[in-house]
Enzyme design. Structure first.
Site, mmCIF file in Angstrom:
data_model
loop_
_atom_site.group_PDB
_atom_site.id
_atom_site.type_symbol
_atom_site.label_atom_id
_atom_site.label_comp_id
_atom_site.label_asym_id
_atom_site.label_seq_id
_atom_site.Cartn_x
_atom_site.Cartn_y
_atom_site.Cartn_z
ATOM 1 N N ASP A 43 0.974 -1.174 -0.120
ATOM 2 C CA ASP A 43 -0.200 0.168 -0.126
ATOM 3 C C ASP A 43 0.865 1.180 -0.059
ATOM 4 O O ASP A 43 0.620 2.290 0.549
ATOM 5 C CB ASP A 43 -0.902 0.017 1.091
ATOM 6 C CG ASP A 43 -1.790 -1.231 0.989
ATOM 7 O OD1 ASP A 43 -2.327 -1.571 0.363
ATOM 8 O OD2 ASP A 43 -1.801 -1.866 2.368
ATOM 9 N N LYS B 190 2.250 2.046 -4.886
ATOM 10 C CA LYS B 190 2.895 1.406 -6.194
ATOM 11 C C LYS B 190 2.173 1.682 -7.422
ATOM 12 O O LYS B 190 2.734 1.942 -8.661
ATOM 13 C CB LYS B 190 3.048 -0.098 -5.910
ATOM 14 C CG LYS B 190 4.208 -0.563 -4.801
ATOM 15 C CD LYS B 190 4.249 -1.995 -4.882
ATOM 16 C CE LYS B 190 2.938 -2.662 -4.296
ATOM 17 N NZ LYS B 190 2.481 -2.189 -2.929
ATOM 18 N N GLY C 89 -4.395 -4.632 -3.960
ATOM 19 C CA GLY C 89 -5.284 -3.598 -4.691
ATOM 20 C C GLY C 89 -4.583 -2.497 -5.333
ATOM 21 O O GLY C 89 -4.042 -1.869 -4.280
ATOM 22 N N HIS C 90 -4.781 -2.335 -6.477
ATOM 23 C CA HIS C 90 -3.879 -1.165 -7.069
ATOM 24 C C HIS C 90 -4.913 -0.181 -7.621
ATOM 25 O O HIS C 90 -5.908 -0.345 -8.629
ATOM 26 C CB HIS C 90 -3.089 -1.793 -8.107
ATOM 27 C CG HIS C 90 -1.811 -2.633 -7.631
ATOM 28 N ND1 HIS C 90 -1.052 -3.165 -8.398
ATOM 29 C CD2 HIS C 90 -1.337 -2.630 -6.261
ATOM 30 C CE1 HIS C 90 -0.082 -4.025 -7.743
ATOM 31 N NE2 HIS C 90 -0.428 -3.598 -6.482
ATOM 32 N N GLN D 35 2.194 -6.186 -2.873
ATOM 33 C CA GLN D 35 2.500 -6.130 -1.619
ATOM 34 C C GLN D 35 3.916 -5.415 -1.261
ATOM 35 O O GLN D 35 4.102 -4.394 -2.006
ATOM 36 C CB GLN D 35 2.569 -7.689 -0.976
ATOM 37 C CG GLN D 35 1.178 -8.316 -0.927
ATOM 38 C CD GLN D 35 0.673 -8.762 -2.141
ATOM 39 O OE1 GLN D 35 1.565 -9.631 -2.806
ATOM 40 N NE2 GLN D 35 -0.287 -8.846 -2.361
HETATM 41 P P1 IMP Z 1 -2.411 -12.841 2.300
HETATM 42 O O1 IMP Z 1 -1.537 -12.163 1.596
HETATM 43 O O2 IMP Z 1 -3.751 -12.650 2.276
HETATM 44 O O3 IMP Z 1 -2.027 -14.013 3.118
HETATM 45 O O4 IMP Z 1 -2.217 -11.943 3.838
HETATM 46 C C1 IMP Z 1 -1.152 -11.950 4.564
HETATM 47 C C2 IMP Z 1 -0.603 -10.636 5.166
HETATM 48 O O5 IMP Z 1 -0.382 -9.608 4.110
HETATM 49 C C3 IMP Z 1 -1.795 -9.862 5.891
HETATM 50 O O6 IMP Z 1 -1.063 -9.035 7.046
HETATM 51 C C4 IMP Z 1 -2.402 -9.003 4.754
HETATM 52 O O7 IMP Z 1 -2.994 -7.918 5.423
HETATM 53 C C5 IMP Z 1 -1.149 -8.547 4.079
HETATM 54 N N1 IMP Z 1 -1.250 -8.338 2.650
HETATM 55 C C6 IMP Z 1 -1.639 -9.078 1.695
HETATM 56 N N2 IMP Z 1 -1.761 -8.423 0.367
HETATM 57 C C7 IMP Z 1 -1.641 -6.929 0.792
HETATM 58 C C8 IMP Z 1 -1.492 -5.810 0.248
HETATM 59 O O8 IMP Z 1 -1.575 -5.816 -1.088
HETATM 60 N N3 IMP Z 1 -1.088 -4.566 0.545
HETATM 61 C C9 IMP Z 1 -1.069 -4.446 2.143
HETATM 62 N N4 IMP Z 1 -0.956 -5.630 2.827
HETATM 63 C C10 IMP Z 1 -1.502 -6.877 2.241
#
Ligand code: IMP
Length: 425
Positions: A13, A16, A40-41, A222
């Site tokens: 977040d 990017k 989420g972009h 991420q």
């Molecule tokens: P998962 O990727 O859904 O398994 O989540 C694992 C961790 O990564 C959690 O803390 C999510 O909130 C975080 N996370 C996953 N995708 C994103 C992203 O695009 N932005 C910020 N945090 C993310």
């Protein structure tokens, strides 16, 4: 433009999407190399807002090849929804290509992800519930279905006969969750084939070979601190958002990469659980959240906010091989009297000072950030377009970040619009 990787240098977040969108204009091909619809972009294009999860943001331009690489995981329903929405808004998807090697998220992957989130109390990850970790687990355990499996019915049957009994045994005996019949799975595969077929790029090797002299933008999702190997494990996602992930996830070798730009906010945010040494659970944190509109794109969750942490930024620069930094949301501080930067951590158990990132995150609760304080600039910088015109205090803040991270700042973002960008020479 040289071949460039854009990575998040914090916990995701970082903004990017705006940076990849800017750079995508100059690229011929954009490759998303890891992660799934957990990302989420948000991109603003011709006054319209698009929320992309898997489709590279370059899709909004004409004639850019947008490739979703082997390192990604795809939740079919989410992919269907995203592509349908783009089509209904008039976006041409003929250049959207999906690697046959991308991994499919199966319903049992999301079932187990949801189960873990609901059941585990201590050490909960706070996942996006999109089945990401479980899909990557299956991939590593060599019992996942790949997008390309859908093309050949014979071999898909053979694979189903191998994988399904194993999955059912685990679903029943370990989790006490719903088992799947072969018929059910085959029905799903028919549906998935329809969703993916228009985009599956069977000749991806030829495509990569033909385009290897063009300009490639590698789009990360991420952030470094969520990397499965280098992040705040186990509070991470299950892929490799670091710069090196661009190679394994795209099919292009490391020699193809010229630059790695790390996107960082002027402060830090995190969603989900896990350590965060500079987190502010006070009015200042609330102010950053409100001024910066810090709520998740995928889940809507309020983000945890804190001061810029140069320990993390220096670490990200190292493990991601950053050649420069794109600093976003610095305008959020326009009204702040003072701004802090964390320069090191102090261990409250033994007084030890950490300048390098301590990777055992279970001891982070004993760490205290050591801050230096900078005076704010108390003026609106959102209309400034050159580095020279920035207020002196703002320049001092930026210079200090460069010093502490050992990395030059190449892009400064002073607002959400494309024009609100300063390119530093
Ligand atoms: P998962 O990727 O859904 O398994 O989540 C694992 C961790 O990564 C959690 O803390 C999510 O909130 C975080 N996370 C996953 N995708 C994103 C992203 O695009 N932005 C910020 N945090 C993310």
């Amino acid at each position: 433009m040289k071949n460039t990787v854009v990575v998040g240098a914090q916990w995701g977040d970082e903004g990017k999407a705006k940076i990849t969108d800017l750079l995508a204009q100059k690229a011929d091909m954009i490759i998303r190399y890891q992660g799934g619809c957990n990302a989420g972009h948000t991109v603003v294009y011709k006054g319209e807002t698009f929320k992309l999860h898997l489709v590279p943001s370059g899709i909004l331009y004409e004639n850019k090849i947008c490739f979703i690489g082997a390192g990604t995981v795809i939740l079919p329903e989410s992919f269907e929804q995203e592509t349908n929405e783009l089509k209904s808004r008039g976006v041409d998807l003929s250049n959207l290509k999906l690697s046959p090697l991308a991994t499919i998220t199966m319903p049992y992957n999301t079932d187990v992800d949801g189960w873990a989130e609901d059941t585990v109390k201590k050490g909960k990850i706070g996942s996006t519930r999109k089945g990401i970790g479980q899909t990557y687990t299956d991939k590593m355990a060599r019992c996942a279905f790949k997008v390309g499996d859908l093309i050949n019915e014979e071999t898909l049957l053979e694979k189903t006969d191998i994988i399904l009994p194993l999955k059912n045994k685990i679903l029943k005996e370990v989790y006490g969750l719903k088992e799947y019949s072969k018929e059910e799975l085959l029905e799903l595969f028919k549906k998935y084939k329809k969703i993916f077929e228009p985009y599956i790029c069977e000749n991806w090797q030829e495509m990569l070979r033909t385009n290897k002299d063009k300009t490639i933008l590698f789009e990360g999702a991420q952030g470094v601190m969520l990397d499965i190997d280098y992040g705040t494990y186990p509070f991470v996602t299950s892929s490799n958002p670091i710069g090196g992930g661009a190679s394994t996830g795209s099919g292009y070798g490391p020699a193809m990469i010229d630059e790695v730009i790390g996107v960082t906010k002027a402060y830090i945010t995190r969603v989900g659980e896990g350590p965060f040494v500079t987190e502010l659970s006070d009015e200042t944190g609330d102010k950053i959240r409100e001024v910066g509109h810090e709520y998740g794109t995928t889940t809507g969750r309020p983000r945890r906010c804190g001061w810029f942490d140069s320990v993390i930024a220096r670490y990200a620069a190292l493990v991601s091989g950053l050649t420069s930094i794109a600093l976003t949301k610095i305008d959020v501080f326009d009204d702040f009297d003072e701004i802090k930067i964390c320069t090191a951590y102090r261990d409250n158990l033994n007084g030890k000072i950490y300048k390098d990132y301590p990777t055992n995150v279970f001891m982070h609760k004993y760490l205290e950030p050591i801050y230096e304080t900078h005076a704010g600039w108390k003026s609106d910088i959102s209309n400034i377009r050159t580095y020279e015109d920035l207020p002196e205090n703002c320049k001092k803040y930026l210079k200090r970040i460069e010093e502490l991270t050992g990395t030059p700042i190449s892009i400064i973002s002073v607002g959400p619009d494309r024009e609100q960008t300063i390119f530093v020479n």
